[in-house]
Design a protein around this motif. Structure first.
Motif, PDB file in Angstrom:
ATOM      1  N   ASP A   9      70.872  36.022  18.008  1.00  0.00           N
ATOM      2  CA  ASP A   9      70.648  37.236  17.740  1.00  0.00           C
ATOM      3  C   ASP A   9      71.211  37.699  16.645  1.00  0.00           C
ATOM      4  OD1 ASP A   9      69.660  39.820  18.166  1.00  0.00           O
ATOM      5  OD2 ASP A   9      71.006  40.435  19.716  1.00  0.00           O
ATOM      6  N   ILE A  10      70.793  38.772  15.994  1.00  0.00           N
ATOM      7  CA  ILE A  10      71.202  39.168  14.570  1.00  0.00           C
ATOM      8  C   ILE A  10      72.604  39.997  14.691  1.00  0.00           C
ATOM      9  CG2 ILE A  10      70.704  40.727  12.525  1.00  0.00           C
ATOM     10  CD1 ILE A  10      67.657  40.662  13.137  1.00  0.00           C
ATOM     11  N   ARG A  11      73.541  39.376  13.774  1.00  0.00           N
ATOM     12  CA  ARG A  11      74.789  40.095  13.826  1.00  0.00           C
ATOM     13  C   ARG A  11      74.764  41.407  13.278  1.00  0.00           C
ATOM     14  NH1 ARG A  11      79.802  37.387  10.241  1.00  0.00           N
ATOM     15  NH2 ARG A  11      81.335  38.970  11.278  1.00  0.00           N
ATOM     16  N   LYS A  12      75.726  42.312  13.894  1.00  0.00           N
ATOM     17  CA  LYS A  12      75.418  43.772  13.508  1.00  0.00           C
ATOM     18  C   LYS A  12      75.847  44.069  12.260  1.00  0.00           C
ATOM     19  CE  LYS A  12      76.627  48.342  14.909  1.00  0.00           C
ATOM     20  NZ  LYS A  12      77.328  49.174  16.096  1.00  0.00           N
ATOM     21  N   ASN A  13      77.207  43.125  11.743  1.00  0.00           N
ATOM     22  CA  ASN A  13      77.562  43.543  10.368  1.00  0.00           C
ATOM     23  C   ASN A  13      78.564  42.326  10.109  1.00  0.00           C
ATOM     24  OD1 ASN A  13      79.362  44.339   8.235  1.00  0.00           O
ATOM     25  ND2 ASN A  13      78.749  46.190   8.609  1.00  0.00           N
ATOM     26  N   TYR A  14      78.297  42.002   8.767  1.00  0.00           N
ATOM     27  CA  TYR A  14      79.363  40.581   8.389  1.00  0.00           C
ATOM     28  C   TYR A  14      79.941  40.840   7.233  1.00  0.00           C
ATOM     29  CZ  TYR A  14      75.269  39.032   5.311  1.00  0.00           C
ATOM     30  OH  TYR A  14      74.445  38.980   4.328  1.00  0.00           O
TER      31      TYR A  14
END
Length: 594
Positions: free
Chosen positions: A588-593
């Motif tokens: 899944d896509i990470r919310k904030n990196y």
């Protein structure tokens, strides 16, 4: 590798201060880390809003300003595509660029937009060709216009992110010897208003590139490399970029992945971005390019097409003549599982030069001993007893000492071979000089994925990417049916050359239950070997059925894992991507990196 359930991870995280400290989280936060159920699916549009830069920090690219030449072939390109691609170059945050356009258009009105842009910005070099030379010839004409130290490749209907060239320069300052840069990418709608299908790529993975051209965009190559290997080659139309990349990577391993979306691939009518069937010739051209590549590399293999998967390929490696394989299977009772495992090997396996090393660990069930007696007439099966406290690493190391094969296959007793050519496939890959461990696609009885490679840091320590996904899943990390390189593969089924197993000392016996295979993979990786996930071998895995609970020693294994894995935790696994969520094995896509 033995993986704990969510509840067991909760207990460990609850009491393991070192683990929580490593992840810089509180006790309460650490419990949330293992909650794999999302209340809200984080969308790609939300990711764009959260993560993409507004005002870009130009301080990071002060100093030397290398000229980057962007080469673009055009042919009767509609204005609705010409204007956005030119604007995406002119609006770059990094200003030391050259746009080189070679135009083979037969429609004279198509040159007006480019000529007008040339009048406004002298950094645009334009050449109207007397005739159309096709995508290869037109691109090479554009390369001839290039004056930069680096050459970037852009299609006439696609766009660059505003920070694309700046990110190249920023990466170059950190790694000045880099010869090839590539980035993450996404697709944009025909009208350019919507962005979808992000592809968050791993760092350089030779095995993946030899299966599918995952580098593609945004590709920037040092000019000296282009001069050394030559420009695009005629006869590879549709896969001309793939052929060029394979040739370039023959000559340099200084390849850097920029894990940011720098390229927007337009879903234009007739483009392969939407449907590869639009250019069916691209598939055969790609096969030809890969065949030329392995010929140059002197790799004994065949290039095979994958049915219903155009522009995806597989290498079928030759097995070294006379190679003997030792299949090491530890077990403790559970004779029904062992029967299924052995029956699948003996009835399905097409390769004949193998031995099976069975190792009983404290088996007590009379049915087990009765069954073992029935096997003694089979000359391919050797039975040994290791009656000590369970230590998965020590048992397999003991098995290796009994083995006489050139290659080892570590195999769980709770598995069932599904691919008749499994040994030829695994050993063919493992025989390559630069390869360490090789692992197959492991499936649950439901035929959902159990193992398609191990990612460090996933589920806090290590996890199986694509777990529980269907075999044909399309994710932001690509496809689970692509061969790839990983830091590790699971020892539930793992092939390795015996000499390489010995070179790293086998499985580290400090790990009694969990983490031994990951540490083994790291050891091979740090010796310079590539670990390979090979999905063309399928094995059914009744995960951990034969072991049951294994709380004893698991705490120590996690403590040891923390030490071994530390350099690769917190999104430092080179074969993952910082934009993806480490707490979701389904990808899944990470919310904030940032």
């Amino acid at each position: 590798m033995r993986h704990d359930t969510t509840q067991r991870l909760r207990r460990i995280l609850r009491k393991n201060y070192l683990l929580r400290k490593a992840y810089r989280v509180t006790r309460a936060q650490s419990l949330r880390l293992v909650n794999l159920t999302r209340k809200h699916q984080f969308t790609y549009s939300e990711w764009i809003t959260t993560n993409e830069p507004g005002l870009w920090d130009t301080a990071a690219i002060r100093g030397k300003q290398p000229l980057i030449s962007i080469v673009v072939p055009t042919f009767n390109t509609p204005d609705k595509y010409l204007e956005p691609f030119i604007r995406s170059v002119i609006s770059q945050n990094y200003q030391h660029w050259q746009l080189c356009v070679a135009d083979g258009s037969t429609d004279s009105t198509r040159s007006k937009v480019i000529k007008a842009a040339c009048q406004v910005d002298k950094r645009i070099s334009y050449k109207k060709l007397a005739e159309n030379h096709g995508i290869v010839g037109n691109t090479n004409e554009a390369i001839d216009l290039a004056e930069g130290e680096f050459i970037g490749f852009l299609d006439h209907d696609d766009c660059l992110a505003p920070q694309a060239l700046g990110e190249i320069v920023r990466a170059l300052k950190k790694q000045p010897k880099t010869d090839i840069f590539y980035s993450d990418e996404d697709k944009m709608s025909d009208n350019g208003l919507e962005r979808t299908q992000p592809f968050f790529k791993p760092d350089w993975s030779p095995t993946l590139e030899e299966s599918v051209n995952y580098l593609t965009h945004f590709l920037v190559v040092r000019r000296s490399v282009v001069e050394k290997v030559g420009k695009l080659q005629e006869g590879f139309e549709g896969a001309q970029d793939y052929e060029f990349i394979l040739r370039a990577t023959d000559h340099t391993k200084n390849i850097v992945h920029i894990p940011k979306i720098l390229y927007h691939w337009r879903l234009a009518d007739g483009s392969t971005s939407g449907l590869i069937g639009n250019k069916s010739y691209a598939d055969s051209a790609g096969q030809k390019a890969l065949a030329e590549h392995i010929k140059r590399q002197k790799i004994a293999a065949k290039v095979l097409a994958i049915p219903d998967m155009p522009t995806n390929y597989r290498l079928q490696y030759a097995v070294p003549k006379g190679a003997k394989v030792s299949i090491i299977i530890p077990f403790k009772d559970k004779v029904d599982l062992l029967k299924v495992c052995l029956a699948s090997i003996l009835s399905k396996t097409t390769y004949t030069n193998f031995e099976i090393i069975l190792i009983s660990n404290n088996s007590t069930n009379p049915k087990t001993h009765k069954y073992l007696k029935t096997l003694k007439g089979n000359k391919q099966i050797k039975i040994f007893y290791w009656n000590h406290t369970f230590n998965f690493s020590a048992i397999n190391n003991f098995g290796r000492r009994q083995a006489t094969g050139d290659y080892l296959v570590l195999l769980n007793n709770d598995t069932k071979v599904m691919t008749p050519e499994w040994l030829e496939e695994l050993i063919g890959v493992a025989s390559q000089p630069n390869v360490g461990a090789v692992g197959p696609l492991l499936l649950y009885p439901s035929y959902k994925i159990q193992h398609a490679g191990v990612i460090l840091g996933m589920n806090t320590m290590a996890g199986h990417v694509f777990r529980h996904q269907p075999q044909d899943a399309l994710t932001a990390f690509g496809r689970p049916y692509w061969p790839r390189n990983y830091l590790a593969v699971t020892a539930a089924c793992l092939a390795v050359k015996a000499s390489k197993y010995d070179e790293v000392g086998g499985l580290d016996e400090v790990f009694t239950v969990a983490g031994n295979d990951v540490a083994f993979g790291i050891s091979l990786y740090e010796k310079g070997y590539l670990n390979v996930y090979w999905p063309f071998v399928k094995v059914l895995h009744y995960e951990s059925v034969s072991v049951g609970t294994y709380d004893n020693g698991i705490q120590l294994d996690y403590d040891h894992s923390l030490t071994y894995y530390q350099p690769y935790l917190n999104w430092k696994d080179p074969y993952f991507n910082p934009s993806l969520d480490l707490m979701n094995e389904q990808v899944d896509i990470r919310k904030n990196y940032e």
